[in-house]
Write a protein that holds these residues in place. Structure first.
Motif, PDB file in Angstrom:
ATOM      1  N   LEU A   1       0.824  -1.209   0.000  1.00  0.00           N
ATOM      2  CA  LEU A   1       0.000   0.000   0.000  1.00  0.00           C
ATOM      3  C   LEU A   1       0.856   1.256   0.000  1.00  0.00           C
ATOM      4  O   LEU A   1       0.573   2.213  -0.733  1.00  0.00           O
ATOM      5  CB  LEU A   1      -0.930  -0.016   1.220  1.00  0.00           C
ATOM      6  CG  LEU A   1      -1.898   1.156   1.356  1.00  0.00           C
ATOM      7  CD1 LEU A   1      -2.913   1.128   0.225  1.00  0.00           C
ATOM      8  CD2 LEU A   1      -2.605   1.114   2.700  1.00  0.00           C
ATOM      9  N   VAL A   2       1.902   1.277   0.811  1.00  0.00           N
ATOM     10  CA  VAL A   2       2.757   2.459   0.903  1.00  0.00           C
ATOM     11  C   VAL A   2       3.573   2.640  -0.370  1.00  0.00           C
ATOM     12  O   VAL A   2       3.805   3.764  -0.817  1.00  0.00           O
ATOM     13  CB  VAL A   2       3.673   2.343   2.134  1.00  0.00           C
ATOM     14  CG1 VAL A   2       4.618   3.535   2.219  1.00  0.00           C
ATOM     15  CG2 VAL A   2       2.840   2.254   3.401  1.00  0.00           C
ATOM     16  N   GLN A   3       3.991   1.558  -0.984  1.00  0.00           N
ATOM     17  CA  GLN A   3       4.873   1.637  -2.141  1.00  0.00           C
ATOM     18  C   GLN A   3       4.147   2.096  -3.397  1.00  0.00           C
ATOM     19  O   GLN A   3       4.648   2.942  -4.137  1.00  0.00           O
ATOM     20  CB  GLN A   3       5.540   0.287  -2.373  1.00  0.00           C
ATOM     21  CG  GLN A   3       6.401  -0.176  -1.189  1.00  0.00           C
ATOM     22  CD  GLN A   3       7.036  -1.531  -1.435  1.00  0.00           C
ATOM     23  OE1 GLN A   3       6.923  -2.089  -2.520  1.00  0.00           O
ATOM     24  NE2 GLN A   3       7.705  -2.071  -0.418  1.00  0.00           N
ATOM     25  N   ILE A   4       2.978   1.540  -3.658  1.00  0.00           N
ATOM     26  CA  ILE A   4       2.267   1.886  -4.897  1.00  0.00           C
ATOM     27  C   ILE A   4       1.207   2.952  -4.682  1.00  0.00           C
ATOM     28  O   ILE A   4       0.691   3.509  -5.651  1.00  0.00           O
ATOM     29  CB  ILE A   4       1.621   0.636  -5.529  1.00  0.00           C
ATOM     30  CG1 ILE A   4       0.499   0.102  -4.644  1.00  0.00           C
ATOM     31  CG2 ILE A   4       2.658  -0.424  -5.774  1.00  0.00           C
ATOM     32  CD1 ILE A   4      -0.227  -1.092  -5.238  1.00  0.00           C
ATOM     33  N   GLY A   5       0.848   3.248  -3.435  1.00  0.00           N
ATOM     34  CA  GLY A   5      -0.127   4.286  -3.147  1.00  0.00           C
ATOM     35  C   GLY A   5      -1.525   3.731  -2.963  1.00  0.00           C
ATOM     36  O   GLY A   5      -1.945   2.792  -3.654  1.00  0.00           O
TER      37      GLY A   5
ATOM     38  N   ALA B   1       3.112   8.749   1.378  1.00  0.00           N
ATOM     39  CA  ALA B   1       3.419   8.034   2.616  1.00  0.00           C
ATOM     40  C   ALA B   1       4.866   7.594   2.601  1.00  0.00           C
ATOM     41  O   ALA B   1       5.450   7.345   1.546  1.00  0.00           O
ATOM     42  CB  ALA B   1       2.499   6.831   2.791  1.00  0.00           C
ATOM     43  N   THR B   2       5.439   7.496   3.775  1.00  0.00           N
ATOM     44  CA  THR B   2       6.807   7.019   3.949  1.00  0.00           C
ATOM     45  C   THR B   2       6.765   5.644   4.604  1.00  0.00           C
ATOM     46  O   THR B   2       5.956   5.400   5.503  1.00  0.00           O
ATOM     47  CB  THR B   2       7.614   7.982   4.836  1.00  0.00           C
ATOM     48  OG1 THR B   2       6.938   8.146   6.087  1.00  0.00           O
ATOM     49  CG2 THR B   2       7.751   9.333   4.156  1.00  0.00           C
ATOM     50  N   PRO B   3       7.612   4.719   4.147  1.00  0.00           N
ATOM     51  CA  PRO B   3       7.622   3.382   4.744  1.00  0.00           C
ATOM     52  C   PRO B   3       7.931   3.428   6.240  1.00  0.00           C
ATOM     53  O   PRO B   3       8.711   4.249   6.706  1.00  0.00           O
ATOM     54  CB  PRO B   3       8.729   2.651   3.965  1.00  0.00           C
ATOM     55  CG  PRO B   3       8.865   3.419   2.687  1.00  0.00           C
ATOM     56  CD  PRO B   3       8.555   4.847   3.032  1.00  0.00           C
ATOM     57  N   SER B   4       7.312   2.552   6.983  1.00  0.00           N
ATOM     58  CA  SER B   4       7.498   2.487   8.428  1.00  0.00           C
ATOM     59  C   SER B   4       8.223   1.198   8.799  1.00  0.00           C
ATOM     60  O   SER B   4       8.154   0.194   8.083  1.00  0.00           O
ATOM     61  CB  SER B   4       6.145   2.546   9.144  1.00  0.00           C
ATOM     62  OG  SER B   4       6.295   2.373  10.530  1.00  0.00           O
ATOM     63  N   LYS B   5       8.925   1.233   9.941  1.00  0.00           N
ATOM     64  CA  LYS B   5       9.622   0.056  10.431  1.00  0.00           C
ATOM     65  C   LYS B   5       8.702  -0.891  11.185  1.00  0.00           C
ATOM     66  O   LYS B   5       9.103  -2.013  11.516  1.00  0.00           O
ATOM     67  CB  LYS B   5      10.776   0.488  11.340  1.00  0.00           C
ATOM     68  CG  LYS B   5      11.844   1.321  10.636  1.00  0.00           C
ATOM     69  CD  LYS B   5      12.956   1.699  11.596  1.00  0.00           C
ATOM     70  CE  LYS B   5      14.017   2.546  10.897  1.00  0.00           C
ATOM     71  NZ  LYS B   5      15.107   2.943  11.824  1.00  0.00           N
ATOM     72  N   ASP B   6       7.497  -0.443  11.483  1.00  0.00           N
ATOM     73  CA  ASP B   6       6.551  -1.292  12.205  1.00  0.00           C
ATOM     74  C   ASP B   6       6.144  -2.482  11.346  1.00  0.00           C
ATOM     75  O   ASP B   6       5.868  -2.343  10.148  1.00  0.00           O
ATOM     76  CB  ASP B   6       5.318  -0.491  12.611  1.00  0.00           C
ATOM     77  CG  ASP B   6       5.659   0.656  13.553  1.00  0.00           C
ATOM     78  OD1 ASP B   6       6.542   0.466  14.400  1.00  0.00           O
ATOM     79  OD2 ASP B   6       5.053   1.739  13.418  1.00  0.00           O
TER      80      ASP B   6
ATOM     81  N   GLY C   1       0.317   7.323  10.335  1.00  0.00           N
ATOM     82  CA  GLY C   1       0.529   7.550   8.922  1.00  0.00           C
ATOM     83  C   GLY C   1      -0.148   6.482   8.087  1.00  0.00           C
ATOM     84  O   GLY C   1      -0.838   5.584   8.596  1.00  0.00           O
ATOM     85  N   LEU C   2       0.045   6.565   6.783  1.00  0.00           N
ATOM     86  CA  LEU C   2      -0.610   5.648   5.861  1.00  0.00           C
ATOM     87  C   LEU C   2      -0.105   4.220   6.030  1.00  0.00           C
ATOM     88  O   LEU C   2      -0.839   3.258   5.797  1.00  0.00           O
ATOM     89  CB  LEU C   2      -0.384   6.113   4.418  1.00  0.00           C
ATOM     90  CG  LEU C   2      -1.244   5.448   3.336  1.00  0.00           C
ATOM     91  CD1 LEU C   2      -2.721   5.694   3.602  1.00  0.00           C
ATOM     92  CD2 LEU C   2      -0.861   5.952   1.963  1.00  0.00           C
ATOM     93  N   SER C   3       1.148   4.066   6.458  1.00  0.00           N
ATOM     94  CA  SER C   3       1.689   2.725   6.675  1.00  0.00           C
ATOM     95  C   SER C   3       0.929   1.998   7.782  1.00  0.00           C
ATOM     96  O   SER C   3       0.556   0.829   7.634  1.00  0.00           O
ATOM     97  CB  SER C   3       3.174   2.813   7.022  1.00  0.00           C
ATOM     98  OG  SER C   3       3.702   1.528   7.278  1.00  0.00           O
TER      99      SER C   3
END
Length: 429
Positions: free
Chosen positions: A67-71, A194-199, A342-344
């Motif tokens: 989801l975060v990568q392609i929007g 969105a920015t990728p999250s470490k969660d 965030g979106l992630s």
């Protein structure tokens, strides 16, 4: 901008209309020629659970990571496009040879449809939470009105199109409606960066409260899915209604659910503390209604049509009571455990929510259909109510334990605060 986003995201709910359209077709005496090899009692299991719900459940985890990568917007629109095209293909399966080829193509088409549906619904939940961060439950509850409309209008519209134009037209028409919504959503929906999250997903599902909330979602979805292959058969055999009136019996559940959901969503947002009460009372109320739906033979109550319809109305009410607060409660719990907003995070929560819901939609019809054949509808409904009873009791016990821990920690915090306020040097010096 908010109203446009809500109107656009609502189109993702149209897949419920596809399922209920086919359920409406199953209630007719005529079926496509290619389905002649299937036994009538096997058809509800075939369409209501196995291919779609299992495929959706298996592909959720991969989609929420993408989801975060392609929007979210691209995933939502692409999912609708795939789902619309496959729905049209589904209407053309009557031309396939009867037997194993037809069955295999049905499973394949429904599996691909599940991937598109999973993409669109996962992205839609994330978009909703991103667009309305302070009113998530209110918006979700309001959109359930349109889900109720799909449940109400699906059988009569599908039956009318099938009787008038044949098997292909209902699915082709619905597929075209979904495809028309694709360019509309491309124009209306904003793009969220969105920015990728470490969660991680596994970190989320190992939180005890999240596990219990997932079990609540599973029990509710299982209870709702149980009715798909069993309710119509029970009503026809027990009350000897005409086939055309079976869909009207289902209106009680659909209308009460769709009309009560906005209220519970509003209450959940304005009074967050009420969520725990809604979850517990809703689960226990659902269990009681399923015990009375048959009713269970141990109660020694004669089954009446008015009692059956009343229980369906109360089931829709209780499902809205306990189902709407779950998503914001899971999101709030994740934030309390240090997950970045965030979106992630929205993708993780949305994927988890819909995965567990899909798993319940798979288990409910499958287990319910098996118990219905072996024990009868009365005992099968009582066993199904046991899921809701167990979820209501477990989440209630957890909330009691949580409040007890908070009360014990409050005196300690107060004593620490008093010590910090004590001056190091006396005023006399």
């Amino acid at each position: 901008m908010g109203s446009r986003e809500a109107a656009s995201v609502e189109t993702g709910r149209q897949k419920s209309l596809v399922r209920k359209t086919f359920i409406g077709l199953l209630k007719k005496d005529k079926l496509p020629k290619a389905m002649a090899s299937l036994k009538r009692k096997e058809v509800p299991y075939f369409w209501s659970s196995h291919p779609e719900c299992l495929s959706v459940c298996l592909c959720r985890y991969g989609l929420d990571k993408q989801l975060v990568q392609i929007g979210a917007k691209f995933m939502f629109v692409a999912g609708m496009f795939v789902s619309g095209c496959v729905t049209i293909l589904f209407g053309l399966l009557d031309r396939a040879p009867a037997g194993p080829i037809f069955i295999g193509l049905c499973f394949l088409v429904r599996a691909v449809d599940a991937i598109g549906f999973a993409a669109s619904i996962t992205a839609s939940f994330s978009i909703l939470a991103k667009a309305f961060p302070n009113n998530i439950a209110t918006v979700l509850g309001s959109l359930e009105i349109f889900t109720g409309l799909g449940l109400v209008l699906g059988p009569p519209i599908g039956g009318f199109l099938y009787q008038t134009y044949g098997y292909e037209v209902p699915f082709i028409a619905l597929g075209c409606v979904v495809l028309v919504m694709v360019p509309l959503n491309m124009f209306l929906l904003p793009k969220y960066d969105a920015t990728p999250s470490k969660d991680s997903f596994w970190k989320l599902v190992t939180i005890p409260k999240i596990i219990l909330l997932c079990f609540t979602m599973f029990s509710l979805s299982s209870c709702l899915g149980f009715l798909d292959p069993t309710m119509s058969l029970f009503v026809l055999s027990k009350f000897h209604l005409q086939v055309g009136y079976v869909g009207l019996v289902f209106l009680g559940l659909a209308l009460s659910y769709s009309l009560s959901s906005p209220f519970f969503g509003f209450l959940s947002d304005k009074v967050p503390r009420s969520r725990k009460w809604l979850l517990v009372i809703g689960g226990l109320m659902t269990a009681l209604c399923y015990f009375m739906l048959g009713p269970a033979p141990v109660l020694q109550i004669e089954s009446k049509l008015w009692l059956f319809v009343l229980m369906l109305v109360l089931i829709g009410f209780s499902l809205g009571m306990s189902g709407i607060p779950v998503f914001p409660e899971v999101l709030n719990c994740a934030q309390e455990h240090g997950f970045e907003e965030g979106l992630s995070l929205l993708g993780l929560v949305s994927g988890l929510f819909n995965a567990v819901w899909s798993l319940g939609s798979f288990v409910g019809p499958t287990l319910g259909g098996f118990l219905n054949e072996k024990l009868g509808f009365e005992w099968a409904a009582a066993v199904q109510g046991g899921w809701a009873l167990l979820s209501g009791l477990t989440i209630g016990i957890y909330y009691i334990y949580e409040s007890t821990c908070k009360r014990r920690s409050c005196p300690q915090n107060l004593s620490v605060t008093e010590q910090e306020r004590t001056p190091l040097l006396s005023s006399e010096t």
